[in-house]
Structures are given as structure tokens and as C-alpha cells.
Write a protein that holds these residues in place. Structure first.
Motif, mmCIF file in Angstrom:
data_model
loop_
_atom_site.group_PDB
_atom_site.id
_atom_site.type_symbol
_atom_site.label_atom_id
_atom_site.label_comp_id
_atom_site.label_asym_id
_atom_site.label_seq_id
_atom_site.Cartn_x
_atom_site.Cartn_y
_atom_site.Cartn_z
ATOM 1 N N ASP A 118 13.717 6.317 -6.649
ATOM 2 C CA ASP A 118 13.508 6.965 -7.890
ATOM 3 C C ASP A 118 12.264 6.032 -8.643
ATOM 4 O O ASP A 118 12.473 4.976 -8.808
ATOM 5 N N ALA A 119 11.117 6.553 -8.464
ATOM 6 C CA ALA A 119 10.012 5.715 -9.203
ATOM 7 C C ALA A 119 9.676 5.915 -10.745
ATOM 8 O O ALA A 119 8.590 5.732 -11.114
ATOM 9 N N GLY A 120 10.755 6.373 -11.414
ATOM 10 C CA GLY A 120 10.588 6.531 -12.862
ATOM 11 C C GLY A 120 10.713 7.921 -13.125
ATOM 12 O O GLY A 120 11.301 8.781 -12.604
ATOM 13 N N ASP A 121 10.584 8.110 -14.571
ATOM 14 C CA ASP A 121 10.918 9.426 -15.276
ATOM 15 C C ASP A 121 9.621 10.099 -15.744
ATOM 16 O O ASP A 121 8.505 9.314 -16.289
ATOM 17 N N VAL A 122 9.722 11.512 -15.876
ATOM 18 C CA VAL A 122 8.669 11.929 -16.687
ATOM 19 C C VAL A 122 9.172 12.989 -17.396
ATOM 20 O O VAL A 122 10.269 13.564 -17.157
ATOM 21 N N VAL A 123 9.124 12.838 -18.913
ATOM 22 C CA VAL A 123 9.854 13.778 -19.774
ATOM 23 C C VAL A 123 8.892 14.607 -20.308
ATOM 24 O O VAL A 123 7.694 14.538 -20.794
ATOM 25 N N THR A 124 9.493 15.921 -20.327
ATOM 26 C CA THR A 124 8.534 17.047 -20.971
ATOM 27 C C THR A 124 9.325 17.817 -22.066
ATOM 28 O O THR A 124 10.377 17.863 -22.211
ATOM 29 N N LYS A 125 8.486 17.674 -23.247
ATOM 30 C CA LYS A 125 9.219 18.365 -24.507
ATOM 31 C C LYS A 125 8.642 19.524 -24.924
ATOM 32 O O LYS A 125 7.227 19.719 -25.162
ATOM 33 N N ARG A 126 8.984 20.665 -25.348
ATOM 34 C CA ARG A 126 8.335 21.911 -25.388
ATOM 35 C C ARG A 126 9.217 22.565 -26.617
ATOM 36 O O ARG A 126 10.502 22.327 -26.701
ATOM 37 N N GLN A 127 8.651 23.601 -27.219
ATOM 38 C CA GLN A 127 9.363 24.352 -28.069
ATOM 39 C C GLN A 127 8.640 25.971 -28.174
ATOM 40 O O GLN A 127 7.319 25.703 -27.806
ATOM 41 N N LEU A 142 18.107 23.948 -13.347
ATOM 42 C CA LEU A 142 17.383 23.186 -12.088
ATOM 43 C C LEU A 142 15.940 23.803 -11.905
ATOM 44 O O LEU A 142 15.057 22.824 -11.435
ATOM 45 N N GLN A 143 15.460 24.973 -12.511
ATOM 46 C CA GLN A 143 14.363 25.483 -12.402
ATOM 47 C C GLN A 143 13.281 24.629 -13.170
ATOM 48 O O GLN A 143 12.349 24.845 -13.402
ATOM 49 N N TRP A 144 13.925 23.961 -14.407
ATOM 50 C CA TRP A 144 13.068 23.429 -14.996
ATOM 51 C C TRP A 144 13.151 21.794 -14.766
ATOM 52 O O TRP A 144 12.031 21.132 -14.642
ATOM 53 N N GLY A 145 14.385 21.203 -14.315
ATOM 54 C CA GLY A 145 14.367 19.936 -14.034
ATOM 55 C C GLY A 145 14.161 19.244 -12.390
ATOM 56 O O GLY A 145 14.106 18.190 -12.534
ATOM 57 N N ARG A 160 11.505 21.688 -6.638
ATOM 58 C CA ARG A 160 12.608 22.612 -7.129
ATOM 59 C C ARG A 160 12.630 22.972 -8.735
ATOM 60 O O ARG A 160 13.234 23.817 -8.948
ATOM 61 N N GLY A 161 11.698 22.322 -9.363
ATOM 62 C CA GLY A 161 11.745 22.477 -10.756
ATOM 63 C C GLY A 161 10.106 22.388 -11.374
ATOM 64 O O GLY A 161 9.577 21.897 -10.753
ATOM 65 N N ASN A 162 10.067 23.122 -12.647
ATOM 66 C CA ASN A 162 9.018 23.253 -13.177
ATOM 67 C C ASN A 162 9.091 23.214 -14.715
ATOM 68 O O ASN A 162 9.335 24.239 -15.230
ATOM 69 N N PRO A 163 8.911 22.076 -15.539
ATOM 70 C CA PRO A 163 9.329 22.379 -17.097
ATOM 71 C C PRO A 163 8.320 23.149 -17.815
ATOM 72 O O PRO A 163 8.732 23.505 -19.264
ATOM 73 N N ASN A 164 7.349 23.408 -17.340
ATOM 74 C CA ASN A 164 6.538 24.457 -18.097
ATOM 75 C C ASN A 164 6.762 25.958 -17.805
ATOM 76 O O ASN A 164 5.833 26.543 -18.316
ATOM 77 N N GLN A 184 4.930 30.758 -12.533
ATOM 78 C CA GLN A 184 5.319 31.812 -13.297
ATOM 79 C C GLN A 184 4.591 33.342 -12.696
ATOM 80 O O GLN A 184 3.531 33.240 -12.465
ATOM 81 N N GLY A 185 5.668 34.160 -12.407
ATOM 82 C CA GLY A 185 4.806 35.254 -11.585
ATOM 83 C C GLY A 185 4.506 36.115 -12.590
ATOM 84 O O GLY A 185 4.763 36.339 -13.624
ATOM 85 N N GLU A 186 4.347 37.619 -11.714
ATOM 86 C CA GLU A 186 4.083 38.856 -12.470
ATOM 87 C C GLU A 186 5.511 39.256 -13.136
ATOM 88 O O GLU A 186 6.512 39.141 -12.538
#
Length: 1011
Positions: free
Chosen positions: A710-719, A753-756, A782-786, A850-852
């Protein structure tokens, strides 16, 4: 009207007396008429016909398109879980797990929200997901369930394709005074051959202004479910020739011998090997990582409880408090065998019977399905695996209903829920080989303190000295062995302990809380206004870890940490501790072996090794460890390798927090148009979602199977903000014929899981090099927060013809346009090293993108008929039918390797439910049939684009019978899966058999009493 709640017999939520239900939420859609008009009649609503009438009443009076189950729909069939009952609703599809109903789809999509009494429910099997899974929830705790297929603006937290609202009992729903009920039963499986206990009970009091209720259900079940076919963790397309990404898996066998006939070019150079005898080397074959057969016993100890308190504070105020609790401990204990592909660079599975499909793979080779494999037996392993899953959920509700006048009512409500699901895995493997392909010609190198050098399995068979066959021509695998091999398999002393591991353990914790207010103002007799707001927060934390063990602390060349030893995930004989990051070498420079071997008849296994007959033709009777020995995974690891540690798998560990602020306004009215009475509602819901995702950065891989640090964290914030309009309208064409139409936009969050999730690398051992090493073969992001949430535009229309109190014929059409799908795409990455840190080749990586968009459309038809509604009396008047059919056509835009359009994942094009019932003179009987056509399980199995995994059509037949011995006592019997259905799977082409799940018949006998 007094309603007696029976265990296993659900009742729709019903307001009491002159104080109507003022909860301006989905509860309204299921509310039956007030009891006040019939308060003196004391009619007891029980029986199949009455339950069908109540479900029809809910549908007819609803403001949108809904379906309901109530009363005998839960309990009068072998419906152990709510999912079993929901599958009988048009458009609802379920998957069975160990023979019981589990995950739920509506109209082919899994993005289904679950509510409890009109507000969001957090279940232990859905901590990180949206799709409901009710295997841990006893059906007897519920008074019914409503499925909303078209939302209203006031239905907050609606699902993409539908919403399931689970309804618990409340004291004001019952008759005045004291209500007592209880049931006890035994369940029996025709394969487990064991009787299992189950019981439930209810006590409730309905006083003048106060009521309380408590109910509970308990069961301890043992369920048999077996498996045979390809192992579900690896398939490759192996070529006769060669390419940049695959050098020709059939070119050389594991014993260094060329397989097949050499094919040469004009210059005489070998360009490939003809393994199927067609004279060329331009074929590719679907070959597995392993063939297997195993028996699994699933043990579920399930407990659930529900409590409710209601107080009429005055004529205008009602206070309701609810608590709902579930707990389940589940053991999945497996014992079987594996034909292992010992590495990925060559295949010991020779395709001796195959068919050219006409399809071409990405390298230009002809894809062949394989009906028979010949296996050169480099490895034959018996194995045992145990999953222990402990789950628990708590959901609480406190609400105040206020009705100061006939024109205004309001509700203030708060909910809190929390759930956890802890899954532990343990694995133990024995091999019948002498191990010459591993370690140092089959000799393990150990420190003198633990026995020194030791031969792996001196009585095991010599590798490549025998062959076996696996024939799938009949649709089910049939195994063939030599008589000598079968003799060895029956001798426990010929088994050598090869591997002990505990990986992919997963602990999930989640909670949710919400505060909302709803109000309704009746402007006049024709128009009313509903409005409200809601704030909620849902958090999920997932911790995934492997149990690793320190090896040989203090020994030479343990440079990483001499005191602690090297951490190893796969405690296995074929793992040599020679990695430069943490090598453990003897004085001569030879690496020690991870995993001290023992024979199957060693004293340490006394009473733990058992013989198993397996569910496949020709399969040997073999010895395997009793999986119960691994019920405590950590203790089992420490018994052999003390000091095990729980080491995080960063890729599958994350935290996701979702905050939502929403509000809605809705206008409802009724009147007359074109000579027809109508009811309509229209409104807008606005939802602002704030997303906070914490992912782990996965560092360099560690040796011996240990996950990257575990080399650290990446935090994503969206709304993002969604505007969700909805319109519902219903016309009374005649007194019996109602026409409906609906339009809506829906939004549902993704599975967390799809986000994290992070990047997870899959390693496979390469024994073609000396010493053997673990190499990166594939990877999964496994995941993509965008990624965006699920969004859809829905429309539908239906006709409902009510021919009697218990009779209805309905047909409808629906259309869903999904904005975009979350798709699996692949890319070649050049930055992923092997387990020793060296980058040697591009690695195929599966990623989420993100697909069609796509469309889902279909038709639903249903008929609920009671002959008594048509004036038929006497014996024949007791008959009735409940039948429905769903046509669901989905197009997600993909095609499989055969060029066929792939449907929506998990969707079946056709679904049929039919129940024939009889009720007369205290006797009730029912036979129910469920059919699902084939469904898509996975579109890119094994990371191979277009290699689709399908499940063949399934047919399930269930039945029940009961007799009222007295007005208060009923005896009953039930049966499920009477035809012993086997679930069959294949890969793209039906003759490329994948595997099968085999479930048992289940029988129930019980007695129920009420007072």
C-alpha cells in the motif's frame, strides 16, 4: 376488519381506524382500504385466494405501475427467502445460490434499489452493491413486498429499472387485542439426507392508542450444491502456431516433448504444430486452467428479528418506531479434485476432439471448440476449500405522522442502518504426483531444525507416466483414467500435502442514515400537492487481505528482515524462496522451499482425511481434507505455519462515501377526459450527489504471492446533480378495464467497487524456467472514480382488465434507454512487473470504462384467475391460476466471438411463471413452475474479448400443500426443485461446455398455529 399475521403468510400494510396512514411515501401505494368500515366484521384474511385478491387490490389502487406479493405468496410456497417469492412477479429475475433465491433483477437489470417500509434498506449481502441479494433475510419477517416499475417523484431512491419495497408487520395492521402465532418445521435435502430445524414466531398487541409487535425467525440449514467442468478462474486461447503474444501453447509440452505433428514452411522451418490432425497449424483452442469436480455443502445458520412500536399520541399524531435485525453465519465447504495446468506457457490439455467454429481470433487463427481433452497428468490434486461468511445488518426507523386536518398531512422520518459482511477463505491441496516437476527434482530444501531435505511425495505417481481424458460431448464432463491410477487414488498414503493458503479474505462495513420530510396538501377533491426533502449519507469501507506466514526467521540470506522471516502467501511445495527481495538460502546457496510436505496418512491429519465420491462420470473416489477442519481459517494456518499475518490487498481495499441532498414536488389529480375517468401524477425530483472515493495506490509487488504494498492513497471528490421528472396516468376505459402510461428518468449509483477498486495483478507459475517463478499474466483495474452513475430514460404502457376480486388479466410494454454502460475494455500495459519485480512482457489489463448506451424493451403479460369469480362453485370452484410471461430484449452494443449480439448481462430474453392452485374446505395446494431462457454471465471471460459465458435455460418446479386442522392450526408440506434442475454453462458456442451447478431437491414439513 381484523388481519391475522401468520408466520410465512404476509399481509399488505393497512392503516387502522379513522386515522389514515399519513406517510407520503411509497407506503401509500400499498395501503389497503381503511379498516373502519369493516371493523366489526372480524374477517380473517388468509388463504391463497385472499392473498391474490390483496395483491390485485394493491396493483389497481397504485398511483404508478406496481406489482405486489402478500399473504400466502410468502410462505405457502417453499419460499425461504424473499427472492424466492419475488421471482413470481412479471419482469423479476433471480439467481439461485445453493438452491435458494439470491440476487434480484428487474427487467433484466441488476440496478435495483431496496427499500424497507418506504425508505432505503442496507442489507449485509449488499454492503457495496446496488443489486439486492436476500439469502440472509428470512421471508417470514415480512408482511409483503411491492415492486415499483415506474416511479413517482415522491419515490426517492428509486432503482434504474425498478424498486423493491419490503414491508414488515406493524401492530396497528393487526386485529385489536393480542395476536400470537408460531411455526416449526423441518427441512430435508435428498443429497444431504439430513433434517434441518426452522422456527418462527410473532407476538403483537393492538390497544386503544398503543401497539407493539415482535417477531423472529431462525433456521439452521445444510444445502448440497455440486459442480463439474472447467474451473472458474482461467481460460486461454492456445494456438498451434505462434504469435507475438502467444508463442504456441501446444508447441512443447511440460515434459519438453513436442505435441502434435510439426508443420514446416517451404524452407523446412517448423512454423507450428498440428494438434488436431487437419494438416495445418492455424488453429486455436479454448483451453482451461483446470478441469474439476467437487461437492459443496453450504451451511446457513440464519436469524432475523423485527420489532415495532406504534403510539397514537392524539387524534392527529402517530409515532412509529421500527427495528429490523438479521444475522447469518454461512459455511461453504468444498471437497474435490483438479487437473491443473501447471503453467501458462504450455498446455497439458491436448484437444483430441474439436470443431472449427469458423471464427477467427485476433492473431488470425481459426477458433475451435473442444469436446474432448487428453491430459498428460503433470498434476492431479485433491483440494478442499472453506468460505466462512459472517453477516449482520441492523435497520432502524423513527417517524412521526401528523394529520391536523382532512386537507393536510405530513411525516418527519429518520432512518439508520449498518451492516457488515466478513468472508474468510481457507484452502488445502494434496497432490498424487511425486512432484518431480517442482522444487529440486521433487526434493524440498528445509532447515535442519524442521527436518532438512525431504522428498515431496515418494509414493506418488511419476508425472507424465499416465494420461486421462475429459469428454464433454454429452454436455456433461466424463472422466477417464487408467485402472492403475484409480488404485492409487484410493490409497491415502499416496497423497502429499502441497499447498495451504488463505487469500482474498474480505471484510465489508457500511452504514447509512437519512432524514426526510414529506407533506401532502389536498387542494380540492381533484387535486393534491406532495412535496418533500431528504438528506442522506452512505459510507462503505472494504478491507481485503491475504493471510501470509513468516518463513525461516533467522536463516541465512534473509536480508529483508532476518528476525521475521519472509512473508509467503502460497505455503506450497512448488514455491522456492529465491526472490532477491527476500531470499532464504542454505549454506550451499540453495533456496529453501515454502511448505513442509506431509503424507496424507500423517498423524497430524488423523480423522481429518475423508473419501469423497464426486458428481461426474468416471471420477475417482479420492481422499481430501474434511473442509470442516478449516472453519477457523486463521487457526488452520497457524497450526502449520505459526504467526500468520493479515496483509492488506490494496487493489481491493477502499472507502467510498456518498452524500445526497434531494427534494421533490408532485401534483396529483383526477377527473374525466374523453368520457373516461382518469388519475394522474407528475413531478420532478432533484438529486445532488457528492462522491468521496479513497483508493489505495498499489506499489511494487512483493515476492511469494504477496500483494503489492500500500503505497498511499488517492482521493477523488466529485459531485453531480440529476433532474428526474416522472409522469404517471391511468384511465378507467370501463369499470373493469384500466389503461396506464408512464414516463420517467432514473439515476442509480454504481456498485462501490466500480468506483473504489484499484489495480490487481494475476500471477501464474512458470515451471519452464529453473527455478520456477510467478509471472504477471493478466491484470484487472477494478475501479474508476470518474465513472458516471447509472442513468436511464424509461417509458411504458399497459392495460389491466379486472374480471373479479381475485382475477386480473394484464399486458404491458416497457422501454428503457440506458445512457451508458460500464464496460470492460482491455489494453496492453508495459509497466507491470513479474512477482520478482522484473518487467518481461506486455500484460493484458482489463479496465473499466464509460461505454456506449443501450436499450432494453419488452412485453409483460399476466393472468391471475379464480374460477369462483366466474360463478363456479363446489369442488371446481376451488381452482385458480397465477401466470405471467416476460419478453425482455436488450442490446448493449457488443458481439461475441461467434458474431452474435450479446444481450444485457444477467438478462433472460424469456421468462415464464405459472402457478396452479386449489383452495377449498381448509385444504390448499399449489404447484409453481419457473422458466428462464439463456442469460449472459460474462462478456469477456478470461480477459478474452467476446468470449461470452452463457447459462443455458433453467426450469424449476416447486409445490406446496396444507390443511387447516382447526381454525388455529395448520399442517403443511413444501418441496422445491422437484426436477433436480442442473444449471449448465457454456462459452459462446453451446458445444464448448463450461461447467454445471447441481442442486438438490428440498422438502419441508411443518405446523403453524395462531391465536
Amino acid at each position: 376488519m381484523g388481519l391475522v399475521a401468520l408466520p410465512g403468510a404476509a399481509l399488505a400494510q393497512t392503516p387502522v381506524g379513522n386515522t389514515p396512514d399519513v406517510n407520503a411515501t411509497p407506503q401509500d401505494a400499498t395501503a389497503a382500504p381503511s379498516q373502519s368500515a369493516e371493523a366489526e366484521s372480524e374477517i380473517v384474511v388468509t388463504g391463497i385466494r385472499a392473498s391474490q385478491a390483496r395483491a390485485i387490490e394493491v396493483k389497481r389502487n397504485a398511483d404508478s405501475v406496481v406489482e405486489a406479493i402478500s399473504a400466502q405468496d410468502i410462505g405457502k410456497l417453499p419460499d425461504v427467502t424473499i427472492s424466492d417469492s419475488l421471482q413470481r412477479i412479471p419482469g423479476v429475475q433471480i439467481r439461485r445460490e445453493a438452491g435458494e433465491g439470491g440476487a434480484v433483477n428487474i427487467r433484466g437489470l441488476p440496478q435495483v434499489t431496496t427499500l424497507l417500509n418506504g425508505e432505503q434498506f442496507l442489507g449485509a449481502n449488499s454492503v457495496t452493491s446496488v443489486q439486492p441479494n436476500f439469502t440472509d433475510i428470512p421471508s417470514q419477517l415480512f408482511s409483503g413486498a411491492t415492486v415499483f416499475k415506474s416511479p413517482t417523484a415522491s419515490l426517492q431512491q428509486a432503482g434504474l429499472s425498478g424498486t423493491v419495497d419490503l414491508l414488515t408487520r406493524r401492530p396497528f395492521d393487526l386485529k385489536r387485542g393480542l395476536t400470537l402465532s408460531a411455526a416449526a418445521e423441518g427441512q430435508y435435502g435428498d443429497k444431504t439426507k439430513d433434517w434441518n430445524p426452522s422456527a418462527n414466531g410473532l407476538i403483537a398487541y393492538h390497544g386503544e392508542r398503543i401497539g407493539f409487535l415482535a417477531s423472529a425467525a431462525y433456521s439452521d440449514l445444510t444445502l448440497a450444491n455440486s459442480f463439474r467442468g472447467l474451473q472458474d478462474y482461467g481460460v486461454a486461447l492456445n494456438n498451434e502456431g505462434g504469435s507475438a503474444t502467444n508463442p504456441g501453447a501446444f508447441a512443447v509440452g511440460n515434459n519438453g516433448v513436442s505435441r502434435g505433428t510439426p508443420v514446416r514452411n517451404g524452407a523446412g522451418t517448423i512454423i507450428g504444430y498440428d494438434v488436431n490432425g487437419d494438416g495445418d497449424a492455424n488453429d486455436s483452442f479454448i483451453t482451461p486452467q483446470s478441469h474439476t469436480a467437487w461437492n459443496r455443502i453450504t451451511s446457513r445458520q440464519r436469524f432475523g428479528a423485527n420489532a415495532s412500536l406504534q403510539i397514537e399520541l392524539n387524534d392527529a399524531l402517530r409515532l412509529t418506531a421500527d427495528g429490523f435485525y438479521t444475522r447469518q453465519t454461512q459455511y461453504d465447504r468444498t471437497a474435490g479434485f483438479q487437473f491443473q495446468n501447471v503453467d501458462w506457457l504450455s498446455s497439458p490439455f491436448l484437444p483430441t476432439k474439436s470443431r472449427d467454429t469458423g471464427a477467427i481470433d485476433s492473431n488470425g487463427y481459426h477458433i475451435n471448440t473442444v469436446q474432448q481433452y487428453t491430459y498428460s497428468l503433470p498434476s492431479f490434486d485433491s483440494y478442499s476449500e472453506t468460505f466462512r461468511t459472517k453477516s449482520e445488518s441492523q435497520n432502524y426507523n423513527l417517524q412521526l405522522d401528523w394529520k391536523p386536518s382532512d386537507t393536510f398531512k405530513a411525516t418527519v422520518r429518520g432512518i439508520y442502518g449498518k451492516a457488515k459482511r466478513n468472508r474468510d477463505q481457507a484452502y488445502t491441496q494434496f497432490s498424487l504426483t511425486n512432484g518431480r516437476q517442482w522444487a529440486y527434482n521433487g526434493v524440498g530444501n528445509y532447515p535442519a531444525s524442521v527436518g532438512g531435505d525431504r522428498t515431496f511425495n515418494p509414493t506418488g505417481y511419476q508425472i507424465y507416466s499416465q494420461t486421462a481424458t475429459i469428454d464433454y460431448s454429452s454436455g456433461a464432463p466424463a472422466f477417464g483414467f487408467s485402472p492403475g491410477f484409480l488404485t492409487q487414488a484410493a490409497d491415502v498414503s499416496r497423497y502429499g500435502l502441497k499447498t495451504i493458503s488463505s487469500e482474498g479474505n474480505q471484510y465489508q462495513n457500511g452504514d447509512i442514515w437519512a432524514l426526510r420530510g414529506d407533506a401532502e396538501w389536498q387542494a380540492n377533491d381533484q387535486v393534491r400537492l406532495n412535496f418533500g426533502g431528504r438528506y442522506s449519507e452512505r459510507s462503505v469501507d472494504q478491507f481485503t487481505f491475504d493471510r501470509v506466514s513468516p518463513f525461516y526467521a533467522g536463516n541465512r540470506d534473509n536480508a529483508a528482515n532476518p528476525a521475521a522471516g519472509c512473508l509467503v502467501k502460497w505455503k506450497a511445495f512448488d514455491v522456492n524462496l529465491n526472490d532477491g527481495k527476500c531470499a532464504v538460502l542454505d549454506a550451499q546457496g540453495n533456496a529453501y522451499t515454502a511448505g513442509l510436505t506431509r503424507q496424507g496418512n500423517d498423524q497430524i491429519f488423523a480423522g481429518l482425511m475423508k473419501q469423497y465420491g464426486l458428481p461426474a462420470a468416471g471420477a475417482p473416489t479420492l481422499w481430501a481434507l474434511d473442509p470442516k477442519a478449516m472453519d477457523d481459517s486463521e487457526a488452520w494456518q497457524n497450526k502449520f505455519y505459526p504467526g500468520s499475518q493479515n496483509l492488506v490487498n490494496p487493489a481491493d481495499s477502499f472507502t467510498v462515501n456518498v452524500r445526497q441532498i434531494s427534494g421533490y414536488g408532485q401534483v396529483s389529480g383526477e377527473g374525466e377526459l374523453l368520457g373516461m375517468a382518469f388519475r394522474a401524477n407528475g413531478g420532478l425530483q432533484v438529486v445532488n450527489t457528492r462522491l468521496n472515493v479513497r483508493q489505495n495506490i498499489v506499489g511494487a509487488p512483493q515476492p511469494y504471492g504477496v500483494s503489492g504494498v500500500d503505497a498511499g492513497d488517492v482521493v477523488t471528490k466529485r459531485q453531480f446533480t440529476d433532474f428526474l421528472p416522472s409522469i404517471n396516468i391511468a384511465f378507467d376505459v370501463t369499470d373493469k378495464l384500466r389503461a396506464r402510461a408512464a414516463f420517467s428518468k432514473t439515476m442509480t449509483v454504481l456498485d462501490f467497487l466500480q468506483w473504489g477498486g484499484g489495480l490487481n495483478v494475476n500471477y501464474a507459475i512458470n515451471t519452464q524456467v529453473n527455478p520456477a517463478r510467478f509471472e504477471a499474466r493478466t491484470a484487472d483495474s477494478r475501479g474508476n472514480p470518474n465513472l458516471n452513475p447509472w442513468r436511464s430514460t424509461n417509458a411504458e404502457a399497459s392495460l389491466e382488465y379486472y374480471t373479479g376480486r381475485s382475477s386480473l388479466v394484464a399486458i404491458g410494454a416497457f422501454y428503457l434507454a440506458v445512457d451508458s454502460f460500464i464496460t470492460n475494455s482491455t489494453e496492453l500495459r508495459n509497466d507491470i512487473p513479474d512477482n520478482d519485480g522484473v518487467i518481461r512482457r506486455p500484460v493484458v489489463t482489463n479496465t473499466l470504462a464509460q461505454g456506449e448506451g443501450g436499450t432494453l424493451k419488452g412485453i409483460e403479460a399476466s393472468a391471475r384467475q379464480s374460477l369462483r369469480d366466474y360463478g363456479v362453485n363446489g369442488f371446481f370452484g376451488g381452482f385458480g391460476i397465477d401466470a405471467n410471461y416476460t419478453l425482455s430484449l436488450g442490446d448493449a452494443g457488443g458481439v461475441d466471438l461467434a458474431g452474435n449480439k450479446m444481450p444485457f448481462q444477467d438478462n433472460s430474453k424469456h421468462q415464464v411463471n405459472t402457478a396452479l392452485w386449489y383452495e377449498q374446505y381448509g385444504f390448499q395446494a399449489r404447484v409453481a413452475y419457473n422458466y428462464r431462457s439463456k442469460r449472459l454471465v460474462s462478456s469477456n471471460y478470461g480477459g478474452i474479448a467476446g468470449l461470452a459465458q452463457y447459462q443455458q435455460p433453467t426450469n424449476y418446479l416447486d409445490a406446496s400443500i396444507s390443511f387447516d386442522v382447526t381454525p388455529n392450526v395448520t399442517i403443511y408440506g413444501q418441496a422445491s426443485n422437484l426436477t433436480a434442475e442442473t444449471e449448465r454453462y457454456y462459452l459462446t458456442w453451446p458445444d464448448q461446455v463450461f461447467n454445471e451447478n447441481i442442486y438438490e431437491r428440498r422438502f419441508i414439513a411443518g405446523v403453524r398455529a395462531k391465536f
